[in-house]
Design a protein around this motif. Structure first.
Motif, PDB file in Angstrom:
ATOM      1  N   PHE A 141       0.837  -1.197   0.000  1.00  0.00           N
ATOM      2  CA  PHE A 141       0.000   0.000   0.000  1.00  0.00           C
ATOM      3  C   PHE A 141       0.868   1.241   0.000  1.00  0.00           C
ATOM      4  CE2 PHE A 141      -1.939  -3.380   2.449  1.00  0.00           C
ATOM      5  CZ  PHE A 141      -3.170  -3.527   1.819  1.00  0.00           C
ATOM      6  N   ILE A 142       0.408   2.258  -0.710  1.00  0.00           N
ATOM      7  CA  ILE A 142       1.033   3.571  -0.599  1.00  0.00           C
ATOM      8  C   ILE A 142       0.075   4.429   0.214  1.00  0.00           C
ATOM      9  CG2 ILE A 142       0.150   4.433  -2.812  1.00  0.00           C
ATOM     10  CD1 ILE A 142       3.032   5.823  -2.975  1.00  0.00           C
ATOM     11  N   GLY A 143       0.595   5.043   1.270  1.00  0.00           N
ATOM     12  CA  GLY A 143      -0.246   5.806   2.176  1.00  0.00           C
ATOM     13  C   GLY A 143      -1.075   4.902   3.066  1.00  0.00           C
ATOM     14  N   TYR A 144      -1.864   5.525   3.936  1.00  0.00           N
ATOM     15  CA  TYR A 144      -2.743   4.762   4.822  1.00  0.00           C
ATOM     16  C   TYR A 144      -3.971   5.583   5.181  1.00  0.00           C
ATOM     17  CZ  TYR A 144      -0.724   7.445   8.730  1.00  0.00           C
ATOM     18  OH  TYR A 144      -0.328   8.449   9.564  1.00  0.00           O
ATOM     19  N   SER A 145      -4.901   4.951   5.820  1.00  0.00           N
ATOM     20  CA  SER A 145      -6.126   5.589   6.294  1.00  0.00           C
ATOM     21  C   SER A 145      -6.010   5.730   7.806  1.00  0.00           C
ATOM     22  CB  SER A 145      -7.344   4.727   5.947  1.00  0.00           C
ATOM     23  OG  SER A 145      -7.411   4.519   4.548  1.00  0.00           O
ATOM     24  N   GLY A 146      -6.231   6.922   8.312  1.00  0.00           N
ATOM     25  CA  GLY A 146      -6.087   7.150   9.742  1.00  0.00           C
ATOM     26  C   GLY A 146      -7.224   7.981  10.309  1.00  0.00           C
ATOM     27  N   TRP A 147      -7.529   7.722  11.556  1.00  0.00           N
ATOM     28  CA  TRP A 147      -8.583   8.435  12.273  1.00  0.00           C
ATOM     29  C   TRP A 147      -8.063   8.848  13.637  1.00  0.00           C
ATOM     30  CZ3 TRP A 147      -9.197   4.104   9.350  1.00  0.00           C
ATOM     31  CH2 TRP A 147     -10.125   4.150   8.304  1.00  0.00           C
ATOM     32  N   THR A 148      -8.417  10.033  14.073  1.00  0.00           N
ATOM     33  CA  THR A 148      -8.023  10.496  15.399  1.00  0.00           C
ATOM     34  C   THR A 148      -8.945   9.893  16.455  1.00  0.00           C
ATOM     35  OG1 THR A 148      -9.415  12.452  15.182  1.00  0.00           O
ATOM     36  CG2 THR A 148      -7.098  12.674  14.529  1.00  0.00           C
ATOM     37  N   ASP A 149      -8.628  10.126  17.703  1.00  0.00           N
ATOM     38  CA  ASP A 149      -9.401   9.632  18.834  1.00  0.00           C
ATOM     39  C   ASP A 149     -10.896   9.921  18.651  1.00  0.00           C
ATOM     40  OD1 ASP A 149     -10.206   8.811  21.394  1.00  0.00           O
ATOM     41  OD2 ASP A 149      -9.806  10.796  22.237  1.00  0.00           O
ATOM     42  N   GLY A 150     -11.699   8.864  18.600  1.00  0.00           N
ATOM     43  CA  GLY A 150     -13.152   9.000  18.521  1.00  0.00           C
ATOM     44  C   GLY A 150     -13.709   9.241  17.129  1.00  0.00           C
ATOM     45  N   GLN A 151     -12.865   9.587  16.172  1.00  0.00           N
ATOM     46  CA  GLN A 151     -13.349   9.909  14.824  1.00  0.00           C
ATOM     47  C   GLN A 151     -13.978   8.703  14.129  1.00  0.00           C
ATOM     48  OE1 GLN A 151     -10.270  11.306  12.184  1.00  0.00           O
ATOM     49  NE2 GLN A 151     -11.704  11.848  10.564  1.00  0.00           N
ATOM     50  N   LEU A 152     -13.325   7.547  14.179  1.00  0.00           N
ATOM     51  CA  LEU A 152     -13.860   6.363  13.507  1.00  0.00           C
ATOM     52  C   LEU A 152     -15.161   5.911  14.170  1.00  0.00           C
ATOM     53  CD1 LEU A 152     -13.685   4.270  11.295  1.00  0.00           C
ATOM     54  CD2 LEU A 152     -12.131   2.956  12.743  1.00  0.00           C
ATOM     55  N   GLU A 153     -15.209   5.941  15.493  1.00  0.00           N
ATOM     56  CA  GLU A 153     -16.449   5.565  16.194  1.00  0.00           C
ATOM     57  C   GLU A 153     -17.600   6.455  15.738  1.00  0.00           C
ATOM     58  OE1 GLU A 153     -13.120   4.432  19.075  1.00  0.00           O
ATOM     59  OE2 GLU A 153     -13.500   5.976  17.593  1.00  0.00           O
ATOM     60  N   ALA A 154     -17.336   7.747  15.581  1.00  0.00           N
ATOM     61  CA  ALA A 154     -18.378   8.679  15.133  1.00  0.00           C
ATOM     62  C   ALA A 154     -18.834   8.339  13.714  1.00  0.00           C
ATOM     63  CB  ALA A 154     -17.864  10.119  15.203  1.00  0.00           C
ATOM     64  N   GLU A 155     -17.893   8.000  12.839  1.00  0.00           N
ATOM     65  CA  GLU A 155     -18.243   7.642  11.467  1.00  0.00           C
ATOM     66  C   GLU A 155     -19.057   6.351  11.416  1.00  0.00           C
ATOM     67  OE1 GLU A 155     -14.841   7.705   8.845  1.00  0.00           O
ATOM     68  OE2 GLU A 155     -14.307   9.750   9.456  1.00  0.00           O
TER      69      GLU A 155
END
Length: 185
Positions: free
Chosen positions: A122-136
């Motif tokens: 993979f080139i690059g990655y997917s990232g979420w800050t604290d609580g961001q993924l849970e909200a999504e």
């Protein structure tokens, strides 16, 4: 279907109507989920260069690279099923490892010891800050699913999103055929 929770090794399947161009019709393999944030790779968007284009030391020219996500597009990451050839990886689900010694990956490829269905780059990655993924997830941007290794290492990337939905049963299988823009129907 049992309740799937955010944890390493699960898939995040983009809702059919998710408009973010980085994640439209994608499937993300979650590699890390901690209080400080989450991290994973889009497994079904082929990048326009091969591994040897990006890493000249790689002698084979046909190894695909996938768009892991919009973060740090100057980095290369990998998941694999070869802990005996590649040390230092972190097991994210039984038999699937994230990362490890990159020099060992290149060496194994160049010696013909690492089959293409045993590693994915993979080139690059997917990232979420604290609580961001849970909200999504609460907003229903993502559908959570268990997976099997075959789907992660599938090289028919255009089929992964639909197959991931179909694997969840008939309710979700219908979603696999939703048009990208329903207003065009």
């Amino acid at each position: 279907m049992s309740m799937v929770t955010l944890s390493p090794g699960i898939l995040l399947i983009a809702d059919p109507f998710l408009k973010d161009p980085n994640f439209s019709r994608t499937v993300v393999l979650l590699c890390e989920h901690e209080e400080k944030g989450s991290f994973g790779f889009v497994i079904n968007k082929l990048f326009d260069q091969t591994l040897s284009d990006l890493v000249p030391e790689v002698l084979l020219g046909n190894i695909p690279v996938y768009y892991g996500g919009p973060v740090q597009m100057d980095t290369i990451h990998f998941v694999h099923r070869e802990p005996s050839l590649i040390s230092g990886g972190q097991e994210i689900m039984p038999g699937i490892f994230w990362g490890g010694r990159f020099d060992e990956v290149v060496n194994a490829i160049n010696k013909g010891l690492l089959a293409p269905d045993r590693v994915k780059f993979f080139i690059g990655y997917s990232g979420w800050t604290d609580g961001q993924l849970e909200a999504e997830v609460k907003e229903k941007s993502w559908i959570l699913s268990q997976t099997e290794a075959g789907l992660i290492f599938e090289h028919q990337e255009q089929q992964i999103w639909q197959q991931s939905l179909k694997n969840l049963g008939s309710t979700f299988a219908m979603m696999a055929n939703y048009p990208i823009d329903p207003s065009l129907n």
